[in-house]
Design a protein around this motif. Sequence first.
Motif, PDB file in Angstrom:
ATOM      1  N   LYS A  81       4.362   4.286   1.359  1.00 56.90           N
ATOM      2  CA  LYS A  81       4.290   4.088  -0.084  1.00 56.90           C
ATOM      3  C   LYS A  81       5.606   3.546  -0.628  1.00 56.90           C
ATOM      4  CE  LYS A  81       5.373   7.196  -2.651  1.00 56.90           C
ATOM      5  NZ  LYS A  81       6.738   7.511  -3.167  1.00 56.90           N
ATOM      6  N   SER A  82       6.725   4.020  -0.081  1.00 52.87           N
ATOM      7  CA  SER A  82       8.035   3.535  -0.526  1.00 52.87           C
ATOM      8  C   SER A  82       8.241   2.062  -0.162  1.00 52.87           C
ATOM      9  CB  SER A  82       9.153   4.389   0.088  1.00 52.87           C
ATOM     10  OG  SER A  82       9.073   5.717  -0.375  1.00 52.87           O
ATOM     11  N   LEU A  83       7.755   1.655   0.989  1.00 51.49           N
ATOM     12  CA  LEU A  83       7.826   0.241   1.375  1.00 51.49           C
ATOM     13  C   LEU A  83       7.001  -0.622   0.426  1.00 51.49           C
ATOM     14  CD1 LEU A  83       7.634   0.388   5.271  1.00 51.49           C
ATOM     15  CD2 LEU A  83       9.512  -0.560   3.938  1.00 51.49           C
ATOM     16  N   VAL A  84       5.808  -0.129   0.082  1.00 45.32           N
ATOM     17  CA  VAL A  84       4.963  -0.854  -0.873  1.00 45.32           C
ATOM     18  C   VAL A  84       5.698  -1.002  -2.201  1.00 45.32           C
ATOM     19  CG1 VAL A  84       2.849  -0.729  -2.263  1.00 45.32           C
ATOM     20  CG2 VAL A  84       2.767  -0.219   0.187  1.00 45.32           C
ATOM     21  N   VAL A 136       2.673  -1.201 -11.945  1.00 43.13           N
ATOM     22  CA  VAL A 136       1.887  -0.427 -10.982  1.00 43.13           C
ATOM     23  C   VAL A 136       2.452   0.985 -10.868  1.00 43.13           C
ATOM     24  CG1 VAL A 136       3.252  -1.359  -9.066  1.00 43.13           C
ATOM     25  CG2 VAL A 136       1.050  -0.308  -8.603  1.00 43.13           C
ATOM     26  N   LEU A 137       1.571   1.953 -10.890  1.00 38.01           N
ATOM     27  CA  LEU A 137       1.912   3.361 -10.700  1.00 38.01           C
ATOM     28  C   LEU A 137       1.507   3.746  -9.281  1.00 38.01           C
ATOM     29  CD1 LEU A 137       2.673   6.239 -11.731  1.00 38.01           C
ATOM     30  CD2 LEU A 137       0.303   6.427 -12.558  1.00 38.01           C
ATOM     31  N   LYS A 185       8.254  -4.448  -6.114  1.00 37.61           N
ATOM     32  CA  LYS A 185       9.374  -4.697  -7.024  1.00 37.61           C
ATOM     33  C   LYS A 185       9.986  -6.068  -6.750  1.00 37.61           C
ATOM     34  CE  LYS A 185      10.955   0.084  -7.775  1.00 37.61           C
ATOM     35  NZ  LYS A 185      12.039   1.052  -7.512  1.00 37.61           N
ATOM     36  N   ALA A 186      10.171  -6.361  -5.464  1.00 38.33           N
ATOM     37  CA  ALA A 186      10.783  -7.635  -5.086  1.00 38.33           C
ATOM     38  C   ALA A 186       9.943  -8.819  -5.523  1.00 38.33           C
ATOM     39  CB  ALA A 186      11.004  -7.678  -3.573  1.00 38.33           C
ATOM     40  N   CYS A 187       8.645  -8.606  -5.632  1.00 38.73           N
ATOM     41  CA  CYS A 187       7.738  -9.697  -6.005  1.00 38.73           C
ATOM     42  C   CYS A 187       7.472  -9.765  -7.502  1.00 38.73           C
ATOM     43  CB  CYS A 187       6.417  -9.545  -5.253  1.00 38.73           C
ATOM     44  SG  CYS A 187       6.566  -9.868  -3.482  1.00 38.73           S
ATOM     45  N   GLY A 188       8.148  -8.929  -8.266  1.00 43.27           N
ATOM     46  CA  GLY A 188       8.048  -9.058  -9.713  1.00 43.27           C
ATOM     47  C   GLY A 188       7.216  -8.021 -10.433  1.00 43.27           C
ATOM     48  N   TYR A 189       6.699  -7.035  -9.711  1.00 38.98           N
ATOM     49  CA  TYR A 189       5.962  -5.960 -10.360  1.00 38.98           C
ATOM     50  C   TYR A 189       6.926  -4.877 -10.848  1.00 38.98           C
ATOM     51  CZ  TYR A 189       1.383  -7.693  -8.964  1.00 38.98           C
ATOM     52  OH  TYR A 189       0.249  -8.455  -8.828  1.00 38.98           O
ATOM     53  N   GLU A 190       6.627  -4.321 -12.002  1.00 41.80           N
ATOM     54  CA  GLU A 190       7.337  -3.132 -12.445  1.00 41.80           C
ATOM     55  C   GLU A 190       6.671  -1.940 -11.762  1.00 41.80           C
ATOM     56  OE1 GLU A 190       8.186  -0.459 -16.447  1.00 41.80           O
ATOM     57  OE2 GLU A 190       7.515  -2.534 -16.658  1.00 41.80           O
ATOM     58  N   VAL A 191       7.440  -1.153 -11.035  1.00 40.12           N
ATOM     59  CA  VAL A 191       6.876  -0.068 -10.231  1.00 40.12           C
ATOM     60  C   VAL A 191       7.318   1.284 -10.770  1.00 40.12           C
ATOM     61  CG1 VAL A 191       6.768   0.988  -7.944  1.00 40.12           C
ATOM     62  CG2 VAL A 191       6.747  -1.508  -8.163  1.00 40.12           C
ATOM     63  N   ILE A 192       6.350   2.145 -10.991  1.00 39.39           N
ATOM     64  CA  ILE A 192       6.604   3.544 -11.322  1.00 39.39           C
ATOM     65  C   ILE A 192       6.193   4.350 -10.099  1.00 39.39           C
ATOM     66  CG2 ILE A 192       6.063   5.457 -12.883  1.00 39.39           C
ATOM     67  CD1 ILE A 192       5.100   3.185 -14.874  1.00 39.39           C
ATOM     68  N   ASP A 193       7.167   4.904  -9.409  1.00 33.80           N
ATOM     69  CA  ASP A 193       6.900   5.657  -8.181  1.00 33.80           C
ATOM     70  C   ASP A 193       6.849   7.143  -8.522  1.00 33.80           C
ATOM     71  OD1 ASP A 193       6.785   6.833  -5.679  1.00 33.80           O
ATOM     72  OD2 ASP A 193       8.271   5.492  -4.782  1.00 33.80           O
ATOM     73  N   ALA A 194       5.648   7.712  -8.486  1.00 35.45           N
ATOM     74  CA  ALA A 194       5.475   9.119  -8.846  1.00 35.45           C
ATOM     75  C   ALA A 194       5.852  10.062  -7.712  1.00 35.45           C
ATOM     76  CB  ALA A 194       4.027   9.375  -9.272  1.00 35.45           C
ATOM     77  N   GLY A 195       6.065   9.507  -6.499  1.00 36.51           N
ATOM     78  CA  GLY A 195       6.487  10.338  -5.384  1.00 36.51           C
ATOM     79  C   GLY A 195       5.348  10.722  -4.460  1.00 36.51           C
ATOM     80  N   LYS A 196       5.517  11.839  -3.778  1.00 37.82           N
ATOM     81  CA  LYS A 196       4.543  12.307  -2.787  1.00 37.82           C
ATOM     82  C   LYS A 196       3.963  13.653  -3.216  1.00 37.82           C
ATOM     83  CE  LYS A 196       8.443  14.083  -0.128  1.00 37.82           C
ATOM     84  NZ  LYS A 196       9.254  13.949   1.085  1.00 37.82           N
ATOM     85  N   ASP A 197       2.807  13.988  -2.627  1.00 36.62           N
ATOM     86  CA  ASP A 197       2.139  15.252  -2.924  1.00 36.62           C
ATOM     87  C   ASP A 197       1.917  15.407  -4.428  1.00 36.62           C
ATOM     88  OD1 ASP A 197       0.985  17.728  -2.502  1.00 36.62           O
ATOM     89  OD2 ASP A 197       2.891  18.795  -2.280  1.00 36.62           O
ATOM     90  N   VAL A 198       1.367  14.351  -5.046  1.00 34.97           N
ATOM     91  CA  VAL A 198       1.210  14.325  -6.512  1.00 34.97           C
ATOM     92  C   VAL A 198      -0.223  14.723  -6.892  1.00 34.97           C
ATOM     93  CG1 VAL A 198       1.432  12.951  -8.605  1.00 34.97           C
ATOM     94  CG2 VAL A 198       2.888  12.446  -6.625  1.00 34.97           C
ATOM     95  N   PRO A 199      -0.392  15.772  -7.664  1.00 29.79           N
ATOM     96  CA  PRO A 199      -1.735  16.183  -8.092  1.00 29.79           C
ATOM     97  C   PRO A 199      -2.397  15.116  -8.959  1.00 29.79           C
ATOM     98  CG  PRO A 199      -0.124  17.931  -8.477  1.00 29.79           C
ATOM     99  CD  PRO A 199       0.654  16.692  -8.151  1.00 29.79           C
ATOM    100  N   ASN A 200      -3.718  15.036  -8.875  1.00 26.67           N
ATOM    101  CA  ASN A 200      -4.437  14.048  -9.679  1.00 26.67           C
ATOM    102  C   ASN A 200      -4.277  14.303 -11.174  1.00 26.67           C
ATOM    103  OD1 ASN A 200      -5.506  12.304  -7.738  1.00 26.67           O
ATOM    104  ND2 ASN A 200      -7.187  13.697  -7.275  1.00 26.67           N
ATOM    105  N   THR A 201      -4.155  15.581 -11.555  1.00 31.13           N
ATOM    106  CA  THR A 201      -3.951  15.873 -12.976  1.00 31.13           C
ATOM    107  C   THR A 201      -2.661  15.231 -13.475  1.00 31.13           C
ATOM    108  OG1 THR A 201      -2.939  17.978 -12.285  1.00 31.13           O
ATOM    109  CG2 THR A 201      -5.244  18.036 -12.993  1.00 31.13           C
TER     110      THR A 201
END
Length: 216
Positions: free
Chosen positions: A109-112, A95-96, A117-133
């Motif tokens: 978003k950080s809690l999510v 999940v991104l 992650k704890a439930c087995g998903y690989e998480v890519i956290d792009a951070g905050k204020d991220v442009p759609n591009t």
Amino acid sequence: MNKEDILEKLRSALMDQDEETVNEYVDKAIENGIDPIDILNKGLAAALQELGELFAEEEIFLPELLIAADITLGVMVRLEDSLKGEDKLEKRGTVLLATVEGDVHDIGKSLVAMVMKACGYEVIDAGKDVPNTKMIELVKKHKPDLVGLSALLLTTMTAQSQFIEMAKEAGIRDQIKVLLGGAPVSRDWAMKVGADGFSEDASAAVVEADKLMGRA
């Protein structure tokens, strides 16, 4: 002291922005074998939600909310480190995650991210204020199964719908499931703009992601 007593003390300490006591009861929770997901959801997230409601009602001020958020982030790092030492969970998917452009709210978003992650998903956290591009580029690069977009302001919700349209234009919309969340976001909004799912909190995000991945 039983599980509920420990979690209640943890909630109360975070409500008081008492970092020392918060960490004391995190220690107790870990010592008593309480699931880190429960520490997050029933302890930290529950207190943050209540503090958020009090802030909205102007019963507390922004500095108090920010202090509680900083304490929570510190505990999240501790829990993440402890989870790394556990046996690997079966990977459920990738999940991104991001908070949309123009929005600097990061705690939800950080809690999510932590719970997924704890439930087995690989998480890519792009951070905050991220442009759609940037999000489109990250989807092409990492090829996630799910994209989770958080918006905490009414004025930034439109970025969620814009991402979906941009994903269509880029030819990648059918390659991902899009999950929307955030305080002003509703399931009706998510369905209206063409998302695949909606989550109102961290634990619901995992349930919804499992459904979208065909695991529920």
